[in-house]
Design a protein around this motif. Structure first.
Motif, PDB file in Angstrom:
ATOM      1  N   ARG A 143       0.806  -1.199   0.000  1.00 56.18           N
ATOM      2  CA  ARG A 143       0.000   0.000   0.000  1.00 56.18           C
ATOM      3  C   ARG A 143       0.850   1.265   0.000  1.00 56.18           C
ATOM      4  O   ARG A 143       1.957   1.289   0.552  1.00 56.18           O
ATOM      5  N   LEU A 144       0.297   2.329  -0.610  1.00 51.45           N
ATOM      6  CA  LEU A 144       0.894   3.662  -0.533  1.00 51.45           C
ATOM      7  C   LEU A 144       0.241   4.396   0.625  1.00 51.45           C
ATOM      8  O   LEU A 144      -0.961   4.683   0.592  1.00 51.45           O
ATOM      9  N   THR A 145       0.999   4.692   1.660  1.00 56.22           N
ATOM     10  CA  THR A 145       0.460   5.360   2.833  1.00 56.22           C
ATOM     11  C   THR A 145       1.594   5.967   3.655  1.00 56.22           C
ATOM     12  O   THR A 145       2.729   5.491   3.598  1.00 56.22           O
ATOM     13  N   ASN A 146       1.261   6.997   4.397  1.00 48.82           N
ATOM     14  CA  ASN A 146       2.209   7.554   5.369  1.00 48.82           C
ATOM     15  C   ASN A 146       1.783   7.229   6.792  1.00 48.82           C
ATOM     16  O   ASN A 146       2.443   7.638   7.744  1.00 48.82           O
ATOM     17  N   THR A 147       0.674   6.483   6.931  1.00 52.36           N
ATOM     18  CA  THR A 147       0.172   6.124   8.255  1.00 52.36           C
ATOM     19  C   THR A 147      -0.230   4.653   8.286  1.00 52.36           C
ATOM     20  O   THR A 147      -1.416   4.326   8.367  1.00 52.36           O
ATOM     21  N   PRO A 148       0.725   3.730   8.204  1.00 55.95           N
ATOM     22  CA  PRO A 148       0.376   2.303   8.260  1.00 55.95           C
ATOM     23  C   PRO A 148      -0.191   1.942   9.633  1.00 55.95           C
ATOM     24  O   PRO A 148       0.150   2.564  10.639  1.00 55.95           O
ATOM     25  N   SER A 149      -1.044   0.936   9.658  1.00 57.43           N
ATOM     26  CA  SER A 149      -1.700   0.532  10.898  1.00 57.43           C
ATOM     27  C   SER A 149      -0.701  -0.030  11.908  1.00 57.43           C
ATOM     28  O   SER A 149       0.166  -0.854  11.576  1.00 57.43           O
ATOM     29  N   ASP A 150      -0.841   0.403  13.164  1.00 59.89           N
ATOM     30  CA  ASP A 150       0.011  -0.116  14.236  1.00 59.89           C
ATOM     31  C   ASP A 150      -0.297  -1.569  14.553  1.00 59.89           C
ATOM     32  O   ASP A 150       0.506  -2.253  15.198  1.00 59.89           O
ATOM     33  N   ALA A 151      -1.470  -2.048  14.124  1.00 56.47           N
ATOM     34  CA  ALA A 151      -1.876  -3.422  14.419  1.00 56.47           C
ATOM     35  C   ALA A 151      -1.222  -4.431  13.477  1.00 56.47           C
ATOM     36  O   ALA A 151      -1.345  -5.633  13.681  1.00 56.47           O
ATOM     37  N   LEU A 152      -0.510  -3.944  12.444  1.00 58.75           N
ATOM     38  CA  LEU A 152       0.102  -4.825  11.458  1.00 58.75           C
ATOM     39  C   LEU A 152       1.618  -4.712  11.505  1.00 58.75           C
ATOM     40  O   LEU A 152       2.163  -3.712  11.978  1.00 58.75           O
ATOM     41  N   ILE A 153       2.281  -5.740  11.016  1.00 58.34           N
ATOM     42  CA  ILE A 153       3.734  -5.682  10.862  1.00 58.34           C
ATOM     43  C   ILE A 153       4.025  -5.040   9.515  1.00 58.34           C
ATOM     44  O   ILE A 153       3.503  -5.465   8.487  1.00 58.34           O
ATOM     45  N   GLY A 154       4.836  -3.993   9.522  1.00 56.40           N
ATOM     46  CA  GLY A 154       5.070  -3.248   8.296  1.00 56.40           C
ATOM     47  C   GLY A 154       6.530  -3.023   7.990  1.00 56.40           C
ATOM     48  O   GLY A 154       7.352  -2.849   8.897  1.00 56.40           O
ATOM     49  N   THR A 155       6.845  -3.025   6.719  1.00 62.00           N
ATOM     50  CA  THR A 155       8.175  -2.699   6.221  1.00 62.00           C
ATOM     51  C   THR A 155       8.022  -1.664   5.123  1.00 62.00           C
ATOM     52  O   THR A 155       7.300  -1.893   4.147  1.00 62.00           O
ATOM     53  N   GLN A 156       8.669  -0.511   5.276  1.00 63.57           N
ATOM     54  CA  GLN A 156       8.615   0.487   4.205  1.00 63.57           C
ATOM     55  C   GLN A 156       9.608   0.091   3.130  1.00 63.57           C
ATOM     56  O   GLN A 156      10.817   0.038   3.360  1.00 63.57           O
ATOM     57  N   LEU A 253       5.811   3.471   0.383  1.00 63.16           N
ATOM     58  CA  LEU A 253       5.337   2.199  -0.174  1.00 63.16           C
ATOM     59  C   LEU A 253       5.597   1.136   0.886  1.00 63.16           C
ATOM     60  O   LEU A 253       6.752   0.810   1.184  1.00 63.16           O
ATOM     61  N   TRP A 254       4.521   0.602   1.468  1.00 59.02           N
ATOM     62  CA  TRP A 254       4.628  -0.311   2.600  1.00 59.02           C
ATOM     63  C   TRP A 254       4.183  -1.716   2.233  1.00 59.02           C
ATOM     64  O   TRP A 254       3.222  -1.902   1.472  1.00 59.02           O
ATOM     65  N   LEU A 255       4.871  -2.689   2.794  1.00 55.33           N
ATOM     66  CA  LEU A 255       4.447  -4.081   2.753  1.00 55.33           C
ATOM     67  C   LEU A 255       3.961  -4.428   4.152  1.00 55.33           C
ATOM     68  O   LEU A 255       4.710  -4.291   5.129  1.00 55.33           O
ATOM     69  N   LEU A 256       2.706  -4.867   4.265  1.00 54.71           N
ATOM     70  CA  LEU A 256       2.057  -5.085   5.557  1.00 54.71           C
ATOM     71  C   LEU A 256       1.517  -6.509   5.653  1.00 54.71           C
ATOM     72  O   LEU A 256       1.019  -7.059   4.672  1.00 54.71           O
ATOM     73  N   PHE A 257       1.600  -7.083   6.861  1.00 56.17           N
ATOM     74  CA  PHE A 257       0.949  -8.369   7.087  1.00 56.17           C
ATOM     75  C   PHE A 257       0.586  -8.505   8.563  1.00 56.17           C
ATOM     76  O   PHE A 257       1.074  -7.758   9.421  1.00 56.17           O
ATOM     77  N   HIS A 258      -0.288  -9.454   8.861  1.00 54.64           N
ATOM     78  CA  HIS A 258      -0.808  -9.640  10.211  1.00 54.64           C
ATOM     79  C   HIS A 258       0.266 -10.270  11.103  1.00 54.64           C
ATOM     80  O   HIS A 258       1.039 -11.132  10.655  1.00 54.64           O
ATOM     81  N   PRO A 259       0.322  -9.877  12.398  1.00 54.76           N
ATOM     82  CA  PRO A 259       1.316 -10.459  13.312  1.00 54.76           C
ATOM     83  C   PRO A 259       1.261 -11.972  13.423  1.00 54.76           C
ATOM     84  O   PRO A 259       2.280 -12.614  13.706  1.00 54.76           O
ATOM     85  N   ASP A 260       0.090 -12.565  13.193  1.00 53.32           N
ATOM     86  CA  ASP A 260      -0.011 -14.027  13.264  1.00 53.32           C
ATOM     87  C   ASP A 260       0.848 -14.724  12.215  1.00 53.32           C
ATOM     88  O   ASP A 260       1.152 -15.909  12.337  1.00 53.32           O
ATOM     89  N   LEU A 261       1.240 -13.985  11.163  1.00 52.20           N
ATOM     90  CA  LEU A 261       2.010 -14.585  10.070  1.00 52.20           C
ATOM     91  C   LEU A 261       3.498 -14.260  10.147  1.00 52.20           C
ATOM     92  O   LEU A 261       4.229 -14.494   9.185  1.00 52.20           O
ATOM     93  N   LYS A 262       3.939 -13.746  11.279  1.00 55.14           N
ATOM     94  CA  LYS A 262       5.322 -13.271  11.378  1.00 55.14           C
ATOM     95  C   LYS A 262       6.360 -14.393  11.317  1.00 55.14           C
ATOM     96  O   LYS A 262       7.548 -14.125  11.130  1.00 55.14           O
ATOM     97  N   ARG A 263       5.928 -15.641  11.474  1.00 49.42           N
ATOM     98  CA  ARG A 263       6.872 -16.762  11.373  1.00 49.42           C
ATOM     99  C   ARG A 263       6.580 -17.651  10.166  1.00 49.42           C
ATOM    100  O   ARG A 263       7.175 -18.709  10.014  1.00 49.42           O
TER     101      ARG A 263
END
Length: 295
Positions: A143-156, A253-263
């Motif tokens: 996603r294109l954003t400057n405010t990614p959700s704190d509830a997700l794991i994000g990498t710019q 430009l962020w890559l985001l995914f749910h914390p449950d998928l961090k492994r």
């Protein structure tokens, strides 16, 4: 009660219509309609009513929605707990990206990942709306954003620059005839809407588009000015910049995914792949290419 029936009901309730629920689930309208009727017959109550404004949940439907959401949460927790421990590069990976990026600059990256990981079933989903990773509409969102959700794991992954574009012919005409430039009405995203509103200074629009690729096509038809990401505008030989990119309009430009998928191995492998591939496109994304600027 069949969980698949409740999942179907939730899709209809959230989308506000049977057709919307069918699109979300990727099934036929007739299938959703038939199964909704069957569910109502089983329960002995009406769950949805058709009004002039569209579909509305009945009181029974509202109660079922609350219960179904609780069940969905439990199902997703179990799925995330088990899936999050998967260390194999195998299985389904659903990636959501906006259409202007997915069909252009990102597609070669997706294709390369798929070729390198043939046991991963890669599903590319196109949406200009924020699809829910919490509800597992996708595993990964770009996603294109400057405010990614704190509830997700994000990498710019990168910074994306934008500026104003028009066709060479339109800019030549504007220079020779003078007058105020004509702006396209855009609604592809909140960013372009707000930037256009500010720059157009109350100008009335008589031509509207809701997608960056449509904006590009309209500009090539000499319809006026519009904002585009530099990676799109600079790649079109028929278009030219109206002015230099403004850093205030840079987006992450962020890559985001749910914390449950961090492994989960396939998610992490995809993240690492995208970090490497996007870095190679830094100059294009930031607009740092030699261009003849029109002011």
């Amino acid at each position: 009660m069949n969980w698949d029936d409740l999942r179907l009901f939730l899709a209809v309730a959230r989308e506000g219509s049977i057709s919307g629920g069918a699109r979300k689930l990727g099934v036929q309208h007739s299938t959703v309609s038939r199964r909704m009727q069957t569910l109502e017959t089983k329960l002995g109550v009406r769950l949805i009513e058709r009004k002039k404004s569209g579909y509305e949940l009945t009181p029974a439907g509202e109660s079922l929605k609350i219960a179904a959401c609780r069940m969905e949460h439990e199902v997703l927790e179990v799925d995330g707990f088990l899936g999050g421990r998967d260390n194999r590069l195998i299985g389904e990976l659903r990636v959501s990206a906006i259409s202007s990026m997915a069909s252009g600059i990102l597609m070669p990256m997706f294709a390369k990942f798929s070729r390198n990981n043939p046991d991963v079933d890669l599903h590319v989903l196109v949406s200009n709306k924020n699809i829910s990773l919490v509800e597992r509409d996708a595993d990964v969102a770009i996603r294109l954003t400057n405010t990614p959700s704190d509830a997700l794991i994000g990498t710019q992954l990168a910074t994306v620059s934008s500026t104003i574009y028009a066709s060479h012919r339109y800019l030549d005409q504007l220079r020779s005839e003078g007058g105020k430039p004509k702006w396209l009405g855009v609604s592809c995203c909140a960013f372009h809407q707000s930037w256009t509103k500010k720059s157009a200074a109350g100008q009335r629009h008589n031509f509207f588009v809701d997608d960056a690729l449509l904006t590009t096509a309209a500009l090539k038809q000499h319809m006026g000015l519009a904002y585009l990401p530099c990676f799109i505008g600079d790649s079109e030989p028929e278009l030219a910049r109206y002015c230099a990119p403004d850093p205030q309009m840079n987006l992450g430009l962020w890559l985001l995914f749910h914390p449950d998928l961090k492994r989960t191995a396939r998610v992490l492998a995809f993240r690492d792949h995208m970090i490497h591939e996007v870095k190679l496109q830094t100059a294009l994304l930031t607009g740092k290419r030699p261009e003849q600027l029109h002011t």
